[in-house]
Scaffold this active site. Structure first.
Site, PDB file in Angstrom:
ATOM      1  CB  CYS A 125       4.069  -3.758  16.418  1.00 44.94           C
ATOM      2  SG  CYS A 125       5.306  -3.643  16.870  1.00 44.94           S
ATOM      3  N   GLY A 154       5.257  -2.318   6.794  1.00 40.47           N
ATOM      4  CA  GLY A 154       6.999  -3.031   6.777  1.00 40.47           C
ATOM      5  C   GLY A 154       8.557  -2.026   7.876  1.00 40.47           C
ATOM      6  CD  GLU A 155      11.833  -1.186  11.145  1.00 41.27           C
ATOM      7  OE1 GLU A 155      10.886  -0.385  12.582  1.00 41.27           O
ATOM      8  OE2 GLU A 155      12.433   0.238  11.157  1.00 41.27           O
ATOM      9  CD  GLU A 164      -2.834   1.179   2.277  1.00 41.82           C
ATOM     10  OE1 GLU A 164      -3.681   0.246   2.851  1.00 41.82           O
ATOM     11  OE2 GLU A 164      -1.773   1.600   3.699  1.00 41.82           O
ATOM     12  CB  SER A 176       8.663   5.649  10.766  1.00 43.72           C
ATOM     13  OG  SER A 176       8.258   5.452  11.791  1.00 43.72           O
ATOM     14  CB  CYS A 235       2.847   7.242   3.877  1.00 41.22           C
ATOM     15  SG  CYS A 235       3.240   5.961   5.312  1.00 41.22           S
ATOM     16  CB  CYS A 287       1.470   3.939   6.916  1.00 44.20           C
ATOM     17  SG  CYS A 287       1.040   5.341   5.482  1.00 44.20           S
ATOM     18  CB  CYS A 309       0.865  -3.231  13.730  1.00 45.30           C
ATOM     19  SG  CYS A 309       1.878  -2.928  12.143  1.00 45.30           S
ATOM     20  CB  CYS A 314       6.446  -5.661   9.385  1.00 44.77           C
ATOM     21  SG  CYS A 314       7.350  -4.987  10.931  1.00 44.77           S
ATOM     22  CB  SER A 360       7.360   3.185  16.430  1.00 43.78           C
ATOM     23  OG  SER A 360       7.091   3.861  15.250  1.00 43.78           O
TER      24      SER A 360
HETATM   25  N1  SAH Z   1       7.533   0.054  11.499  1.00 42.51           N
HETATM   26  C1  SAH Z   1       8.038   1.193  11.242  1.00 42.51           C
HETATM   27  C2  SAH Z   1       7.235   1.987  10.324  1.00 42.51           C
HETATM   28  C3  SAH Z   1       5.902   1.206  10.199  1.00 42.51           C
HETATM   29  S1  SAH Z   1       4.777   1.657  11.196  1.00 42.51           S
HETATM   30  C4  SAH Z   1       7.506   1.750  12.555  1.00 42.51           C
HETATM   31  O1  SAH Z   1       6.819   1.022  13.495  1.00 42.51           O
HETATM   32  O2  SAH Z   1       7.779   2.826  13.033  1.00 42.51           O
HETATM   33  C5  SAH Z   1       4.199   3.354  11.013  1.00 42.51           C
HETATM   34  C6  SAH Z   1       3.689   4.119  12.355  1.00 42.51           C
HETATM   35  O3  SAH Z   1       2.159   3.441  12.556  1.00 42.51           O
HETATM   36  C7  SAH Z   1       4.501   3.267  13.673  1.00 42.51           C
HETATM   37  O4  SAH Z   1       4.507   4.393  14.109  1.00 42.51           O
HETATM   38  C8  SAH Z   1       3.070   2.534  13.870  1.00 42.51           C
HETATM   39  O5  SAH Z   1       3.935   2.547  15.636  1.00 42.51           O
HETATM   40  C9  SAH Z   1       2.194   3.379  13.477  1.00 42.51           C
HETATM   41  N2  SAH Z   1       0.514   1.662  13.709  1.00 42.51           N
HETATM   42  C10 SAH Z   1       1.075   0.860  13.614  1.00 42.51           C
HETATM   43  N3  SAH Z   1      -0.351   0.021  13.654  1.00 42.51           N
HETATM   44  C11 SAH Z   1      -1.400   0.462  13.873  1.00 42.51           C
HETATM   45  C12 SAH Z   1      -2.503   1.424  14.459  1.00 42.51           C
HETATM   46  N4  SAH Z   1      -3.202  -0.271  14.637  1.00 42.51           N
HETATM   47  N5  SAH Z   1      -2.685   2.222  15.041  1.00 42.51           N
HETATM   48  C13 SAH Z   1      -2.068   3.362  15.206  1.00 42.51           C
HETATM   49  N6  SAH Z   1      -0.773   3.218  14.309  1.00 42.51           N
HETATM   50  C14 SAH Z   1      -0.413   2.247  14.238  1.00 42.51           C
HETATM   51 FE1  SF4 Z   2       5.500  -2.786  14.031  1.00 43.89          FE
HETATM   52 FE2  SF4 Z   2       6.313  -1.210  11.828  1.00 43.89          FE
HETATM   53 FE3  SF4 Z   2       5.959  -3.321  11.665  1.00 43.89          FE
HETATM   54 FE4  SF4 Z   2       4.112  -2.757  12.338  1.00 43.89          FE
HETATM   55  S1  SF4 Z   2       4.706  -1.821  10.110  1.00 43.89           S
HETATM   56  S2  SF4 Z   2       4.590  -4.851  12.733  1.00 43.89           S
HETATM   57  S3  SF4 Z   2       4.405  -1.237  13.563  1.00 43.89           S
HETATM   58  S4  SF4 Z   2       7.501  -2.368  12.771  1.00 43.89           S
END
Ligand code: SAH
Ligand code: SF4
Length: 374
Positions: free
Chosen positions: A122, A169-170, A98, A201, A111, A343, A125, A118, A224
């Site tokens: 988390c 993704g990370e 996406e 990020s 974005c 995202c 997520c 990923c 994050s």
């Molecule tokens: N992997 C990286 C970048 C992608 S996620 C990271 O984790 O930073 C981008 C942002 O979206 C991160 O800050 C993440 O914590 C947040 N995010 C993921 N799932 C979410 C959700 N369900 N609600 C709000 N923010 C979310």
């Molecule tokens: Fe965690 Fe970012 Fe990966 Fe989602 S995309 S699992 S928030 S590291």
């Protein structure tokens, strides 16, 4: 020999080497690079502006199977105010990612996804809940930006200003491909996006943050965090056990000293879990002495997580405590965005059983989405 190579994966220097290998003058790299990255051409074969030796070379390579990454738009969703557009893009192997295009005050932010899925897991997520499928190549990362630039150009606009790696993704788990893509985007002969308007990020891959600091990568860094102590963070982010909080905070200090830019701290607010006064005070103490800007993100509900977004008053109180402690602290929420723009909820992508096609699930965020703008 059939040798399929993606044009967009090459750096300028690598393209030059490829030309030389076949006895074509390296000077032709300039026109090819401009076509690929400046104009975003998808069909190189019929480009009249190429001189005959370049045209012939491209034609030979195309015969061999060299291709321009050009993902198919499976679905496009617009917010009701028209400011946010979300694209579900299908890659050559059928995987979907996406990309989101956001426009505010006449400026646009893209974005971008960096992986299919990923591996960080988390709990809140959707991408993490679904697990890791594969890395994106440099060309697949770039193709997302080139796609939105074509969209903007079609609308007569040329103002893509910011890029955030906050999609699926990370990014730091795909370090080399990501850094190569960002360097390509910054190249003045092509896309010419400012490195200072690119934000990476990360969930906190400590060695990679040190590497960025050592390499003096001038990008904006967003970390994050979501938890103000070891156990609270690990409950939300399993990978946090691998890189303890004190190491992450130290890495942020090093980055701050080395790059000298505010680090964005991403904080997804979850009711009763990380939105209390105690947590706000603990967070304020944790970040002491680091140049940070705290971004509060309302939790977007996902199927695999039972937590709820913080209530309005709790969120405001949390913000007030951090502001009183001297931190710039803002909400990522913006009005009128209702395409589930968070995202990181990219596994809202579902398969339609009837058609077999991937589709975007309708957003379920009562807070009406998130805008991501550094
Ligand atoms: N992997 C990286 C970048 C992608 S996620 C990271 O984790 O930073 C981008 C942002 O979206 C991160 O800050 C993440 O914590 C947040 N995010 C993921 N799932 C979410 C959700 N369900 N609600 C709000 N923010 C979310
Ligand atoms: Fe965690 Fe970012 Fe990966 Fe989602 S995309 S699992 S928030 S590291």
């Amino acid at each position: 020999m059939h040798d399929t190579r993606p044009w967009l994966d090459f750096s300028y220097e690598e393209l030059t080497i490829e030309l030389c290998k076949d006895g074509v003058k390296p000077v032709h790299a300039k026109a090819l690079w401009r076509a690929l990255h400046g104009q975003g051409l998808r069909d190189l074969k019929n480009c009249d502006s190429f001189l005959p030796p370049l045209q012939k070379w491209i034609s030979d390579k195309t015969e061999q199977g060299w291709f321009v990454d050009d993902p198919e738009v499976v679905q496009e969703t617009h917010s009701s105010d028209g400011l946010t557009r979300k694209y579900l893009l299908r890659l050559r192997d059928g995987q979907t990612i996406e990309t989101v295009l956001m426009g505010y005050d006449g400026r646009h932010t893209v974005c971008v996804s960096t992986q299919v899925g990923c591996a960080m897991g988390c709990v809140f997520c959707a991408t993490g809940q679904a697990g890791f499928t594969r890395q994106l190549r440099t060309g697949e990362i770039l193709a997302q930006v080139l796609h939105v630039q074509r969209v903007l150009r079609k609308d007569g606009k040329r103002d893509l200003r910011n890029l955030v790696l906050m999609g699926m993704g990370e990014p730091l788990h795909n370090y080399d491909a990501v850094m190569k893509a960002l360097a390509t985007l910054a190249d003045k002969r092509g896309c010419s996006l400012s490195r200072h308007r690119m934000t990476i990020s990360t969930v906190g891959l400590v060695p990679a943050i040190h590497r960025m600091a050592a390499e003096k990568c001038p990008y904006n860094l967003a970390v994050s965090l979501h938890g103000s102590n070891e156990s609270a963070r690990a409950a939300l982010i399993p990978v946090a056990k691998k890189w303890p909080l004190d190491q992450l905070i130290e890495a942020c200090r090093v980055y701050d000293r080395s790059i000298g830019k505010s680090i964005f701290i991403e904080w997804t607010l979850i009711a009763g879990k990380n939105d209390t006064d105690e947590v706000a005070y603990e967070l304020a103490a944790l970040l002491k002495g680091i140049n940070v800007h705290i971004n509060l993100i309302p939790l977007n509900p996902t199927q695999g997580f039972s937590g709820h977004a913080s209530g309005h008053h709790d969120a405001i109180r949390f913000q007030k405590i951090l502001r009183a402690a001297g931190y710039p602290c803002t909400f990522r929420q913006r009005r009128g965005i209702d395409v589930g723009a968070g995202c990181g909820q990219l596994r809202e992508v579902v398969k339609n059983r009837a058609t077999g096609k991937a589709e975007l699930r309708e957003p379920r965020n009562p807070l009406k989405g998130i805008a991501i703008e550094p």
